[in-house]
Write an enzyme that holds these catalytic residues in place. Structure first.
Site, PDB file in Angstrom:
ATOM      1  N   ASP A 168     -59.805  28.311  14.776  1.00 24.89           N
ATOM      2  CA  ASP A 168     -58.827  27.251  14.551  1.00 24.89           C
ATOM      3  C   ASP A 168     -59.215  26.526  15.603  1.00 24.89           C
ATOM      4  O   ASP A 168     -60.300  26.348  16.183  1.00 24.89           O
ATOM      5  CB  ASP A 168     -57.303  27.963  14.577  1.00 24.89           C
ATOM      6  CG  ASP A 168     -56.221  26.754  14.182  1.00 24.89           C
ATOM      7  OD1 ASP A 168     -56.113  26.762  12.974  1.00 24.89           O
ATOM      8  OD2 ASP A 168     -55.702  26.348  15.073  1.00 24.89           O
TER       9      ASP A 168
ATOM     10  N   LYS B 227     -50.529  29.801   2.002  1.00 21.90           N
ATOM     11  CA  LYS B 227     -51.779  29.213   1.801  1.00 21.90           C
ATOM     12  C   LYS B 227     -52.730  30.209   1.297  1.00 21.90           C
ATOM     13  O   LYS B 227     -53.433  29.969   0.005  1.00 21.90           O
ATOM     14  CB  LYS B 227     -52.295  28.741   3.199  1.00 21.90           C
ATOM     15  CG  LYS B 227     -53.341  27.823   3.053  1.00 21.90           C
ATOM     16  CD  LYS B 227     -53.989  27.739   4.351  1.00 21.90           C
ATOM     17  CE  LYS B 227     -53.072  26.905   5.245  1.00 21.90           C
ATOM     18  NZ  LYS B 227     -53.635  26.346   6.462  1.00 21.90           N
TER      19      LYS B 227
ATOM     20  N   LYS C 282     -51.939  34.961  12.154  1.00 21.20           N
ATOM     21  CA  LYS C 282     -52.296  33.913  13.093  1.00 21.20           C
ATOM     22  C   LYS C 282     -52.231  34.596  14.551  1.00 21.20           C
ATOM     23  O   LYS C 282     -51.458  35.355  14.803  1.00 21.20           O
ATOM     24  CB  LYS C 282     -51.372  32.729  12.857  1.00 21.20           C
ATOM     25  CG  LYS C 282     -52.063  31.532  13.136  1.00 21.20           C
ATOM     26  CD  LYS C 282     -53.124  30.804  12.435  1.00 21.20           C
ATOM     27  CE  LYS C 282     -53.752  29.622  12.856  1.00 21.20           C
ATOM     28  NZ  LYS C 282     -54.615  28.749  11.786  1.00 21.20           N
TER      29      LYS C 282
ATOM     30  N   THR D 164     -63.125  23.695   5.292  1.00 18.90           N
ATOM     31  CA  THR D 164     -61.903  23.159   5.287  1.00 18.90           C
ATOM     32  C   THR D 164     -62.163  21.565   5.151  1.00 18.90           C
ATOM     33  O   THR D 164     -61.327  21.137   4.194  1.00 18.90           O
ATOM     34  CB  THR D 164     -61.297  23.571   6.571  1.00 18.90           C
ATOM     35  OG1 THR D 164     -61.414  25.004   7.090  1.00 18.90           O
ATOM     36  CG2 THR D 164     -59.793  23.007   6.680  1.00 18.90           C
TER      37      THR D 164
HETATM   38  P1  NDP Z   1     -61.025  21.645  16.549  1.00 21.02           P
HETATM   39  O1  NDP Z   1     -60.501  22.253  17.903  1.00 21.02           O
HETATM   40  O2  NDP Z   1     -62.328  21.803  15.933  1.00 21.02           O
HETATM   41  O3  NDP Z   1     -60.746  20.004  16.572  1.00 21.02           O
HETATM   42  C1  NDP Z   1     -59.545  19.732  16.687  1.00 21.02           C
HETATM   43  C2  NDP Z   1     -59.392  18.255  16.991  1.00 21.02           C
HETATM   44  O4  NDP Z   1     -58.101  17.690  17.045  1.00 21.02           O
HETATM   45  C3  NDP Z   1     -59.928  17.635  18.149  1.00 21.02           C
HETATM   46  O5  NDP Z   1     -60.676  16.420  17.872  1.00 21.02           O
HETATM   47  C4  NDP Z   1     -58.829  17.624  19.112  1.00 21.02           C
HETATM   48  O6  NDP Z   1     -59.092  16.806  20.018  1.00 21.02           O
HETATM   49  C5  NDP Z   1     -57.707  17.166  18.346  1.00 21.02           C
HETATM   50  N1  NDP Z   1     -56.458  17.552  18.859  1.00 21.02           N
HETATM   51  C6  NDP Z   1     -56.118  18.836  19.098  1.00 21.02           C
HETATM   52  N2  NDP Z   1     -54.854  18.862  19.579  1.00 21.02           N
HETATM   53  C7  NDP Z   1     -54.458  17.579  19.474  1.00 21.02           C
HETATM   54  C8  NDP Z   1     -53.378  16.949  20.120  1.00 21.02           C
HETATM   55  N3  NDP Z   1     -52.189  17.842  20.626  1.00 21.02           N
HETATM   56  N4  NDP Z   1     -53.010  15.784  19.905  1.00 21.02           N
HETATM   57  C9  NDP Z   1     -54.049  14.839  19.612  1.00 21.02           C
HETATM   58  N5  NDP Z   1     -55.226  15.403  19.028  1.00 21.02           N
HETATM   59  C10 NDP Z   1     -55.502  16.843  19.063  1.00 21.02           C
HETATM   60  O7  NDP Z   1     -59.822  22.379  15.374  1.00 21.02           O
HETATM   61  P2  NDP Z   1     -60.024  22.328  13.871  1.00 21.02           P
HETATM   62  O8  NDP Z   1     -60.796  20.948  13.483  1.00 21.02           O
HETATM   63  O9  NDP Z   1     -60.801  23.564  13.621  1.00 21.02           O
HETATM   64  O10 NDP Z   1     -58.822  22.253  13.420  1.00 21.02           O
HETATM   65  C11 NDP Z   1     -58.000  20.924  13.278  1.00 21.02           C
HETATM   66  C12 NDP Z   1     -56.559  21.065  12.444  1.00 21.02           C
HETATM   67  O11 NDP Z   1     -57.019  21.780  11.199  1.00 21.02           O
HETATM   68  C13 NDP Z   1     -55.506  22.288  13.196  1.00 21.02           C
HETATM   69  O12 NDP Z   1     -54.175  21.958  12.720  1.00 21.02           O
HETATM   70  C14 NDP Z   1     -56.045  23.587  12.472  1.00 21.02           C
HETATM   71  O13 NDP Z   1     -54.839  24.397  12.351  1.00 21.02           O
HETATM   72  C15 NDP Z   1     -56.256  23.087  10.856  1.00 21.02           C
HETATM   73  N6  NDP Z   1     -57.088  23.927  10.238  1.00 21.02           N
HETATM   74  C16 NDP Z   1     -58.485  24.313  10.595  1.00 21.02           C
HETATM   75  C17 NDP Z   1     -59.244  25.086   9.853  1.00 21.02           C
HETATM   76  C18 NDP Z   1     -60.481  25.487  10.152  1.00 21.02           C
HETATM   77  O14 NDP Z   1     -61.340  26.198   9.284  1.00 21.02           O
HETATM   78  N7  NDP Z   1     -60.846  24.970  11.291  1.00 21.02           N
HETATM   79  C19 NDP Z   1     -58.478  25.639   8.568  1.00 21.02           C
HETATM   80  C20 NDP Z   1     -57.076  25.084   8.171  1.00 21.02           C
HETATM   81  C21 NDP Z   1     -56.639  24.409   8.968  1.00 21.02           C
HETATM   82  P3  NDP Z   1     -59.477  17.073  21.709  1.00 21.02           P
HETATM   83  O15 NDP Z   1     -60.759  17.684  21.766  1.00 21.02           O
HETATM   84  O16 NDP Z   1     -59.234  16.068  22.630  1.00 21.02           O
HETATM   85  O17 NDP Z   1     -58.574  18.284  22.108  1.00 21.02           O
END
Ligand code: NDP
Length: 444
Positions: free
Chosen positions: A165, A113, A125, A208
């Site tokens: 993350d 990436k 990571k 993102t």
């Molecule tokens: P956040 O912690 O801000 O949000 C995560 C969201 O996903 C929450 O709504 C959470 O719900 C939900 N979630 C997490 N785990 C689970 C699960 N096991 N089952 C169902 N829902 C789940 O994280 P981000 O938005 O930062 O990240 C989301 C994804 O994007 C991840 O895969 C991350 O690796 C990827 N990503 C993020 C980047 C970034 O800049 N932030 C960059 C590139 C990729 P709940 O609150 O109930 O846990």
């Protein structure tokens, strides 16, 4: 047995009980077969055997005291996977599911990436099995401080630069940065995703989610489609999901469903962004609260059922393996024509191949969600020159980076005989830059 199959076999034997890591390695390596036909020099230099082995894997104890005076112990991880094209760069995840396999899958993905962004950043990571949910600010702070006391021994602005993350947002980055600065007595851009008052970059919060939608916009346009009037499902309601919603809405799409790990909300009129932001970002409450201010929204338990809703475009932005073969079938039956991975590896290998077989447009995570790390790299540049660029300037750079990633991936797919296959193109384009750098630097 082919070279690629031999390496896959070796990875599985050497790393038992790491299913997510195996999945990420398989997904990449199976796309690289045509590269080794064209470039046998990579085989001779053992590039593949070296790239699947982290340069360093650090595991450590994190003791911390909760508000009741109880001592808790969590486990911390940092994988410094590959530094061929720049210092290690990649987020920290705080979630109870975090283990070595998940950190290694994320670190491995991050190598390619980061390469695709065109910026000089290697792959890393980290994280912990700590769960910030339900903890007080003081508990989160004490945990972050203890985490950094150990992590600070291995990172630095020119060595390894962590970011956020899942479970690590601006609050956590602030606490981590404060402790690093105190320990090292040095004000350096050692973390990205910082607050704007102390070295953060404009657009990092949005990057993102916006980047994902910029990428999807290119993919849709190349196929005579657009977001305008499209019904869009976005899973999750965290950082990526919220800003994907914002950009989809700006481009004329209607976001009809979003989720958290408990359930999802559905609103055929479109989920209101402002109340979502207040409930998730300010109040840190659950997604079900979002129905309170709407007469059309409904809440449903079980987040995986979100994929049963009829939509045109699906953007999984929560976590790994959230779309399996059954969910993929349902989406296809319901007429969904495009999938964009905002989360890392949200679709299983079976789901991806089903989408490809049925002609669903598919944007893989390492290309489509690279906007976050790209703006993190621009935060590093701004920190180095002690300057900050305007929102418009950074947003324009983000858009151009996403367009470049799309073009690079499309061109590589065409060059290697599978036009339109962005999964193949992104893996090949990302890999070749790192492989060439590894070749030039000798066997290290
Ligand atoms: P956040 O912690 O801000 O949000 C995560 C969201 O996903 C929450 O709504 C959470 O719900 C939900 N979630 C997490 N785990 C689970 C699960 N096991 N089952 C169902 N829902 C789940 O994280 P981000 O938005 O930062 O990240 C989301 C994804 O994007 C991840 O895969 C991350 O690796 C990827 N990503 C993020 C980047 C970034 O800049 N932030 C960059 C590139 C990729 P709940 O609150 O109930 O846990």
């Amino acid at each position: 047995m082919s070279y690629v199959s031999e390496v896959i076999d070796m990875v599985q034997k050497r790393n038992p009980n790491e299913p997510e890591f195996h999945q990420a390695v398989n997904e990449v390596l199976l796309c690289l077969e045509p590269v080794f036909k064209k470039h046998p020099e990579y085989i001779k230099a053992g590039v593949l055997e070296r790239i699947v082995e982290p340069e360093r894997m650090i595991t450590f104890r994190i003791p911390w005291i909760d508000d009741n005076g109880k001592i808790n112990v969590n486990r911390g991880f940092r994988v410094q996977f590959n530094s061929a094209i720049g210092p290690y760069k990649g987020g920290l995840r705080f979630h109870p599911s975090v283990n070595q396999s998940i950190i290694k899958f994320l670190g491995f993905e991050q190598i390619l990436k980061n390469s695709l962004t065109g910026l000089p950043i290697g792959g890393g990571k980290g994280g912990s099995d700590f769960d910030p949910k339900g903890k007080s600010d003081m508990e989160v702070m004490r945990f972050c401080q203890s985490f950094m006391i150990e992590l600070s021994k291995y990172i630095g602005a020119d060595i390894d630069i962590p970011a956020g993350d899942i479970g690590v947002g601006q609050r956590e980055i602030g606490y981590l940065f404060g402790m690093y600065k105190r320990l090292k007595n040095s004000y350096e851009g050692v973390l990205t995703g910082k607050g704007l008052e102390f070295g953060g970059s404009l657009v990092r919060t949005e990057a993102t989610g916006y980047g994902l939608v910029y990428f999807m916009d290119q993919l849709l346009r190349a196929n005579g489609k657009s977001f305008k009037g499209s019904k869009v499902i976005i899973s999750g309601s965290g950082n990526v999901a919220i800003y994907a919603h914002q950009k989809v809405t700006e481009l004329g799409g209607i976001v009809i469903a979003m989720s958290d790990s408990n359930g999802f909300i559905f609103d055929s009129a479109g989920i209101d962004l402002n109340s979502l932001k207040i409930i998730k970002e300010k109040e840190r409450k659950r997604i079900k609260e979002c129905i309170i201010n709407s007469s059309t929204a409904t809440y449903h338990e079980k987040c995986s059922n979100i994929w049963d809703i009829k939509c045109d475009i699906a953007l999984p932005c929560a976590t790994q393996n959230e779309i399996n073969k059954d969910s993929a079938k349902k989406l296809i039956e319901n007429g969904c024509f495009a999938i964009g991975e905002g989360a890392n590896m949200p679709c299983t290998i079976e789901a991806v191949s089903l989408f490809q077989k049925k002609g669903v447009l598919f944007a893989p995570a390492k290309a489509a969600n690279a906007g976050g790390v790209a703006i993190s790299a621009l935060e590093m540049s701004q920190n180095s020159i002690r300057y900050s660029w305007s929102f418009e300037e950074v947003d324009l750079r983000l858009k151009n980076i996403m367009i470049n990633i799309f073009n690079k991936s499309s061109q590589a797919a065409k060059e290697y005989g599978d036009e339109g296959n962005i999964v193949l193109g992104a893996n090949i384009a990302g890999f070749i830059k790192v492989a060439d750098a590894m070749m030039a630097q000798g066997i290290v």
